[in-house]
Each structure stands twice: as C-alpha cells, then as structure tokens.
Design a protein around this motif. Structure first.
Motif, PDB file in Angstrom:
ATOM      1  N   ILE A 105      -5.549  -4.122   1.183  1.00 18.80           N
ATOM      2  CA  ILE A 105      -5.790  -4.016   2.617  1.00 18.80           C
ATOM      3  C   ILE A 105      -4.579  -3.465   3.351  1.00 18.80           C
ATOM      4  CG2 ILE A 105      -5.020  -6.363   3.178  1.00 18.80           C
ATOM      5  CD1 ILE A 105      -8.003  -4.454   4.712  1.00 18.80           C
ATOM      6  N   ASP A 106      -3.387  -3.714   2.811  1.00 17.08           N
ATOM      7  CA  ASP A 106      -2.170  -3.233   3.457  1.00 17.08           C
ATOM      8  C   ASP A 106      -2.205  -1.713   3.609  1.00 17.08           C
ATOM      9  OD1 ASP A 106      -1.837  -5.818   2.631  1.00 17.08           O
ATOM     10  OD2 ASP A 106       0.214  -5.588   1.966  1.00 17.08           O
ATOM     11  N   MET A 107      -2.585  -1.025   2.514  1.00 17.71           N
ATOM     12  CA  MET A 107      -2.627   0.429   2.542  1.00 17.71           C
ATOM     13  C   MET A 107      -3.709   0.949   3.492  1.00 17.71           C
ATOM     14  SD  MET A 107      -0.315   1.909   0.908  1.00 17.71           S
ATOM     15  CE  MET A 107       1.039   1.331  -0.085  1.00 17.71           C
ATOM     16  N   LEU A 108      -4.834   0.268   3.548  1.00 18.31           N
ATOM     17  CA  LEU A 108      -5.898   0.705   4.458  1.00 18.31           C
ATOM     18  C   LEU A 108      -5.497   0.486   5.915  1.00 18.31           C
ATOM     19  CD1 LEU A 108      -9.188  -0.390   2.648  1.00 18.31           C
ATOM     20  CD2 LEU A 108      -7.887   1.737   2.473  1.00 18.31           C
ATOM     21  N   LEU A 109      -4.716  -0.543   6.171  1.00 19.87           N
ATOM     22  CA  LEU A 109      -4.191  -0.749   7.520  1.00 19.87           C
ATOM     23  C   LEU A 109      -3.223   0.372   7.895  1.00 19.87           C
ATOM     24  CD1 LEU A 109      -3.578  -4.613   7.493  1.00 19.87           C
ATOM     25  CD2 LEU A 109      -5.168  -3.385   8.986  1.00 19.87           C
ATOM     26  N   LEU A 110      -2.379   0.766   6.944  1.00 22.48           N
ATOM     27  CA  LEU A 110      -1.452   1.866   7.193  1.00 22.48           C
ATOM     28  C   LEU A 110      -2.216   3.175   7.396  1.00 22.48           C
ATOM     29  CD1 LEU A 110       1.266   0.849   4.598  1.00 22.48           C
ATOM     30  CD2 LEU A 110       1.614   1.045   7.062  1.00 22.48           C
ATOM     31  N   ASN A 111      -3.335   3.336   6.685  1.00 25.80           N
ATOM     32  CA  ASN A 111      -4.181   4.511   6.897  1.00 25.80           C
ATOM     33  C   ASN A 111      -4.766   4.497   8.308  1.00 25.80           C
ATOM     34  OD1 ASN A 111      -5.897   6.839   5.843  1.00 25.80           O
ATOM     35  ND2 ASN A 111      -7.499   5.402   6.466  1.00 25.80           N
ATOM     36  N   HIS A 112      -5.160   3.308   8.762  1.00 23.86           N
ATOM     37  CA  HIS A 112      -5.719   3.158  10.099  1.00 23.86           C
ATOM     38  C   HIS A 112      -4.698   3.530  11.174  1.00 23.86           C
ATOM     39  CE1 HIS A 112      -7.994   1.473  13.455  1.00 23.86           C
ATOM     40  NE2 HIS A 112      -6.932   0.745  13.776  1.00 23.86           N
TER      41      HIS A 112
ATOM     42  N   ASP B 260       5.275   5.507   6.231  1.00 25.08           N
ATOM     43  CA  ASP B 260       5.408   4.054   6.061  1.00 25.08           C
ATOM     44  C   ASP B 260       4.636   3.594   4.827  1.00 25.08           C
ATOM     45  OD1 ASP B 260       7.045   3.703   8.225  1.00 25.08           O
ATOM     46  OD2 ASP B 260       5.453   3.061   9.596  1.00 25.08           O
ATOM     47  N   ALA B 261       3.505   4.240   4.584  1.00 19.80           N
ATOM     48  CA  ALA B 261       2.734   3.916   3.378  1.00 19.80           C
ATOM     49  C   ALA B 261       3.531   4.273   2.130  1.00 19.80           C
ATOM     50  CB  ALA B 261       1.404   4.674   3.384  1.00 19.80           C
ATOM     51  N   GLY B 262       4.319   5.329   2.209  1.00 16.84           N
ATOM     52  CA  GLY B 262       5.193   5.684   1.090  1.00 16.84           C
ATOM     53  C   GLY B 262       6.245   4.615   0.843  1.00 16.84           C
ATOM     54  N   TYR B 263       6.862   4.098   1.922  1.00 15.32           N
ATOM     55  CA  TYR B 263       7.834   3.009   1.774  1.00 15.32           C
ATOM     56  C   TYR B 263       7.152   1.769   1.203  1.00 15.32           C
ATOM     57  CZ  TYR B 263      10.210   5.978   5.223  1.00 15.32           C
ATOM     58  OH  TYR B 263      10.759   7.033   5.894  1.00 15.32           O
ATOM     59  N   TYR B 264       5.961   1.502   1.710  1.00 20.62           N
ATOM     60  CA  TYR B 264       5.231   0.309   1.278  1.00 20.62           C
ATOM     61  C   TYR B 264       4.853   0.412  -0.198  1.00 20.62           C
ATOM     62  CZ  TYR B 264       2.775  -3.936   2.742  1.00 20.62           C
ATOM     63  OH  TYR B 264       2.399  -5.253   2.926  1.00 20.62           O
ATOM     64  N   LYS B 265       4.492   1.620  -0.624  1.00 22.20           N
ATOM     65  CA  LYS B 265       4.140   1.821  -2.030  1.00 22.20           C
ATOM     66  C   LYS B 265       5.349   1.578  -2.931  1.00 22.20           C
ATOM     67  CE  LYS B 265       1.626   3.134  -5.562  1.00 22.20           C
ATOM     68  NZ  LYS B 265       0.614   2.212  -6.128  1.00 22.20           N
ATOM     69  N   VAL B 266       6.526   1.992  -2.489  1.00 24.44           N
ATOM     70  CA  VAL B 266       7.750   1.703  -3.249  1.00 24.44           C
ATOM     71  C   VAL B 266       7.975   0.196  -3.321  1.00 24.44           C
ATOM     72  CG1 VAL B 266      10.275   1.888  -3.206  1.00 24.44           C
ATOM     73  CG2 VAL B 266       8.861   3.908  -2.798  1.00 24.44           C
TER      74      VAL B 266
ATOM     75  N   GLY C 279       7.598  12.783  -2.275  1.00 26.08           N
ATOM     76  CA  GLY C 279       8.171  12.492  -0.970  1.00 26.08           C
ATOM     77  C   GLY C 279       7.378  11.404  -0.266  1.00 26.08           C
ATOM     78  N   PRO C 280       7.982  10.730   0.747  1.00 27.57           N
ATOM     79  CA  PRO C 280       7.322   9.579   1.404  1.00 27.57           C
ATOM     80  C   PRO C 280       5.925   9.860   1.942  1.00 27.57           C
ATOM     81  CG  PRO C 280       9.620   9.714   2.059  1.00 27.57           C
ATOM     82  CD  PRO C 280       9.324  10.973   1.286  1.00 27.57           C
ATOM     83  N   ASP C 281       5.721  11.011   2.562  1.00 28.69           N
ATOM     84  CA  ASP C 281       4.431  11.299   3.197  1.00 28.69           C
ATOM     85  C   ASP C 281       3.313  11.472   2.166  1.00 28.69           C
ATOM     86  OD1 ASP C 281       3.285  11.795   5.921  1.00 28.69           O
ATOM     87  OD2 ASP C 281       2.608  13.630   4.940  1.00 28.69           O
ATOM     88  N   GLU C 282       3.501  12.360   1.186  1.00 29.20           N
ATOM     89  CA  GLU C 282       2.473  12.588   0.162  1.00 29.20           C
ATOM     90  C   GLU C 282       2.319  11.376  -0.745  1.00 29.20           C
ATOM     91  OE1 GLU C 282       0.268  15.119  -0.451  1.00 29.20           O
ATOM     92  OE2 GLU C 282       0.876  15.814   1.538  1.00 29.20           O
ATOM     93  N   TYR C 283       3.431  10.682  -0.992  1.00 30.28           N
ATOM     94  CA  TYR C 283       3.362   9.471  -1.830  1.00 30.28           C
ATOM     95  C   TYR C 283       2.559   8.393  -1.116  1.00 30.28           C
ATOM     96  CZ  TYR C 283       4.987   5.942  -5.186  1.00 30.28           C
ATOM     97  OH  TYR C 283       5.055   4.978  -6.162  1.00 30.28           O
ATOM     98  N   GLY C 284       2.705   8.341   0.198  1.00 28.04           N
ATOM     99  CA  GLY C 284       1.911   7.394   0.983  1.00 28.04           C
ATOM    100  C   GLY C 284       0.437   7.718   0.932  1.00 28.04           C
ATOM    101  N   LYS C 285       0.091   9.014   1.024  1.00 29.06           N
ATOM    102  CA  LYS C 285      -1.313   9.423   0.921  1.00 29.06           C
ATOM    103  C   LYS C 285      -1.879   9.085  -0.460  1.00 29.06           C
ATOM    104  CE  LYS C 285      -0.889  13.243   4.227  1.00 29.06           C
ATOM    105  NZ  LYS C 285      -0.978  14.714   4.402  1.00 29.06           N
ATOM    106  N   TYR C 286      -1.079   9.339  -1.477  1.00 28.48           N
ATOM    107  CA  TYR C 286      -1.464   8.992  -2.856  1.00 28.48           C
ATOM    108  C   TYR C 286      -1.800   7.500  -2.950  1.00 28.48           C
ATOM    109  CZ  TYR C 286      -0.384   7.638  -7.725  1.00 28.48           C
ATOM    110  OH  TYR C 286      -0.399   7.086  -8.986  1.00 28.48           O
ATOM    111  N   ALA C 287      -0.933   6.677  -2.369  1.00 30.47           N
ATOM    112  CA  ALA C 287      -1.128   5.224  -2.432  1.00 30.47           C
ATOM    113  C   ALA C 287      -2.388   4.795  -1.684  1.00 30.47           C
ATOM    114  CB  ALA C 287       0.094   4.517  -1.851  1.00 30.47           C
ATOM    115  N   ILE C 288      -2.666   5.407  -0.554  1.00 34.86           N
ATOM    116  CA  ILE C 288      -3.837   5.035   0.246  1.00 34.86           C
ATOM    117  C   ILE C 288      -5.134   5.363  -0.489  1.00 34.86           C
ATOM    118  CG2 ILE C 288      -5.125   5.605   2.341  1.00 34.86           C
ATOM    119  CD1 ILE C 288      -2.374   5.938   3.736  1.00 34.86           C
TER     120      ILE C 288
END
Length: 448
Positions: A249-256, A262-268, A45-54
C-alpha cells in the motif's frame, strides 16, 4: 510400513536445524537481492526506480489469488493428506491446484484491463495497470511449486529457485537488456525481473518433479472435495489480500501522490527492510510447514513449542539487525546506492522498528490461516491497512514521505497485535512474547 515419502526426519543440532538452514538461504537471498537493488537503483535512478517499484507492487496485489489463497491452501491440505498417509489425495490436490492456477490467469488480466478502462494510471504509464496484470501470474508462477514442496515437507529446498536463482537471473538479464537496448527504464527492469522468474520456475519444476515421483499414484483414501478446496482458496485469499495490500500500500500511496522519486527512496528502504525481516521470513517459511503438521493434531503444547521457537528466532534476528540499521544505515546506503538515496535511511529505520515490535507478537497470520481463523485475521489486517492509509493521508502534507513510513509502522504493529488475539481465541494459545514468558516461567516453576 510407511512409504518413503511419508518418513519425516527431525534434524538435530544447531547447524542441522531447519530454521538455521532456512535462514542461511534467506541471508544469501538478502545479499543477492540487495546487490540487485543497488544495481537497479543506480542504473534507473530515483524516478524510474520508483516507477519500477510502483508497478511491481501493483502486480503483486493483482497476483493475490496466485500467491496467497491457492498456495496456502495447497500447503495445508497436502501436509494434512501426507500426515494422514493418503498419497492419492496429495496427487489430487496437486492436479486440481494446477488447474485453478491456469483458470485464474485470464480472470486477473481481465480485472487489470477493467481497471485500465476506468482510467487508473500507474507510475505515469498509460498501460501500466495492464502491464502489471500480465506480469502478476508470471511473478506468482513459483508459488504453486513452493506450496507443493512445503506441503511435502521440503521447506528448505522449496526456497532455492526464488531465493537464489531468481535474483541472480535478474542481475544478469537487466544488464544484458540495458546493454542491448541502450536505455534504462522501469519497463526494462520489470521485463528482466519477469524473465528471471520464469528461469526460477523452470528450475523449480525440475525439483518438484523428483518429489512428486515418490508419491504413489493411487486413488485417494478420502474423497477430495473441490468445493471445499475452492472455498478455502477464497478465504485464504482474503487473508492474503490483506497481507499483500499491507506490504504494497505504501507504493500505491506514493503513486497517488505522484511522488516517483520518493518512491525510489522508499524502494531502497524496502530493500534494506528485506534484510531486517529476512530472519522473520525465514522462520515463517519453516514454521508454516511445521505448524501445518502440528495444528491438525490438536496438541497445544506442540503448537506452542513451535510458535515459541519461531518467536525467538524472528525477534532476536530482527532486533539485532535494526540496531545495525540505526548505527550503520545511512553510511551503508550512501556507499552502495549513492548519496542521492540518503533520504531512504530514516524511512528504513522507522519501518525496521515497526517490524521489530510486531514480531514480538508471533506468527499470527500463519497460525490464523492454519487454524481456520483466516477471516477474522484478515479483518484485523484490514484494520491495520486503514490505520496506515488514514495516518499517511492525514499527515502527508506536514511529514511528506515519512507520513507513509510512520503510518506503515503503526499499521504493521496493529495487525500483528490484533491477529495474536485472534489466534489466542481460536486455538487458546498466547503466541506473543508475553505468552512465551508465561510458559517459560511456568516450566521453570515446575522444574523447581
């Protein structure tokens, strides 16, 4: 008579071209990686996938010394020793490189622990940074092996464990883990990724052993200076650090910003971008080996020819796939990932355009690192990072996640343009599309 392992065969014909073969492997990898991305995105799912990507991005940054400075130095020095018919020096480089890799492991984990102690939280996970620090050397374990094989001229075979075995292993292991544990989370995804990487390492070790066995075990003809090797690792790491930070850096900005979905969308979007840039990456894998052999000769025509060939391949492929993203990107994302990830399409389009324009300015970072201009090139890349961060932070309130995508596009173009100027000053060759056109017209004028 030269030893068997020093003999180089130049493939003739389109289908036998090293660039073509590398691209076939990269295309296969892109398809496999895309399938894994679809699987992970749907399972997590977007939320956990975003955390995975970060967390994955942070592990990549912490692994910079493993994946940037050390392997690039080994590839360059082994290629030089091989072309100089010094097998003893090749073996010395391989042995010392392995020792350096092992010594870096506790250092990187210590850095991760220190970051955790000061209270840096990653993807909402308290021990996320420590987790990333432990994963960093695992994810980078294949880099030394790839460096050795590339330095020995096996640029194509060196990609097989990472490009083919690792993604297949990730898909199988993540499904098995989720089935056994009954839960899907970012941590499960990262463990599956690490386990498949270890599998790729084991296969890669078997491959590289056959190459090393062909190298005579004799004393180096020229003394191997460890201080010079370590100095190169440090400066190459500076260039690699800039490049790696740019890519993550994109993912770290999303973490910030705490935007995990959004990080999940970005990872896709980044999964789609991997398809867009795979041509350029395939070219870089082969070009780095070819240029490592050409630059020590000082033959500017030969260097320019290799650079121009890389420029043509990377630009045509990247530009063509970007057009497909424009036309088919949204329906493809909806079909494979689901409509919940449809916001990934505009991000993908912006990033694709950025790399299409950037590749028109040549393989700047590779040429800079091989010609001894890695330090000024690293500063150029750092300028690109500053541009990305500045734009993203300045426009985030009004543009949201698109501010990060646009900042990344502008930063990417900036670093490629600037590094092309660095190369032009260091080896007196314009590696951009403008230099290619100039050389093409000049040759036609001579023929006419």
């Amino acid at each position: 008579m030269k030893n068997k392992w020093f003999n180089l065969t130049n493939a003739s014909g389109f289908l036998r071209s090293a660039y073509f073969q590398s691209m076939v492997i990269r295309i296969s990898n892109a398809l496999l990686a895309f399938g894994v991305a679809v699987l992970m995105a749907r399972l997590l799912g977007p939320d956990e996938y975003g955390k995975y990507a970060i967390i994955l991005s942070l592990a990549t940054i912490l692994g910079i010394p493993f994946k940037a400075g050390l392997p690039r130095t080994m590839t360059r020095d082994i290629a030089i020793a091989r072309t100089s018919s010094d097998p003893g020096r090749v073996r010395a480089i391989i042995r010392f490189g392995a020792i350096v890799f092992l010594l870096l492991i506790p250092l990187v984990i210590l850095v991760a622990v220190c970051i955790w102690i000061v209270g840096y939280e990653v993807a909402g996970v308290a021990l996320g940074v420590v987790f990333a620090g432990v994963l960093a050397p695992i994810f980078a374990a294949n880099s030394n092996r790839m460096a050795v094989m590339r330095g020995l001229g096996s640029a194509i075979r060196s990609q097989i464990p990472d490009m083919l075995i690792q993604p297949l292993g990730t898909a199988i292991i993540v499904v098995a883990l989720i089935t056994v544990l009954g839960t899907a989370s970012a941590e499960v995804g990262l463990i599956a990724y690490a386990a498949s990487t270890i599998l790729g390492v084991l296969v890669g070790v078997l491959m590289v052993r056959s190459d090393i066995k062909q190298i005579p075990d004799i004393a180096p003809a020229n003394n191997f200076k460890r201080s010079g090797f370590l100095g190169s690792v440090a400066t190459m790491s500076l260039l690699g650090a800039a490049t790696s930070i740019t890519g993550n850096i994109d993912m770290l900005l999303l973490n910030h910003f705490g935007a995990y979905s959004d990080a999940g969308y970005y990872k896709v979007a980044l999964s789609g971008l991997a398809v867009v840039v795979l041509g350029g990456n395939a070219v870089s894998a082969v070009a780095f080996t070819r240029l490592a052999e050409s630059i020590p000769s000082g033959d500017l025509n030969k260097i320019a020819a290799q650079s121009d060939k890389a420029l043509i391949w990377s630009s045509l492929f990247t530009g063509g796939v970007t057009v497909l993203v424009l036309i088919l990107g949204r329906p493809v994302i909806n079909l494979f990932f689901g409509e919940e990830y449809s916001d990934a399409w505009p991000i993908l389009l912006v990033l694709s355009i950025g790399f299409t324009v950037a590749f028109l300015f040549g393989q700047g970072p590779d040429l800079a690192s091989l010609s001894g201009a890695q330090v000024p090139a690293a500063f150029c890349i750092l300028i690109g990072i500053v541009v990305t961060i500045g734009f993203a932070i300045g426009m985030q309130d009004s543009l949201g996640v698109m501010a990060i995508a646009l900042g990344s596009m502008i930063g990417t173009i900036t670093r490629f343009v600037l590094t092309s100027f660095v190369v032009r000053f260091s080896i007196k060759i314009d590696i951009s599309i403008f230099g290619f056109i100039y050389r093409l017209l000049k040759n036609r004028t001579r023929e006419g």
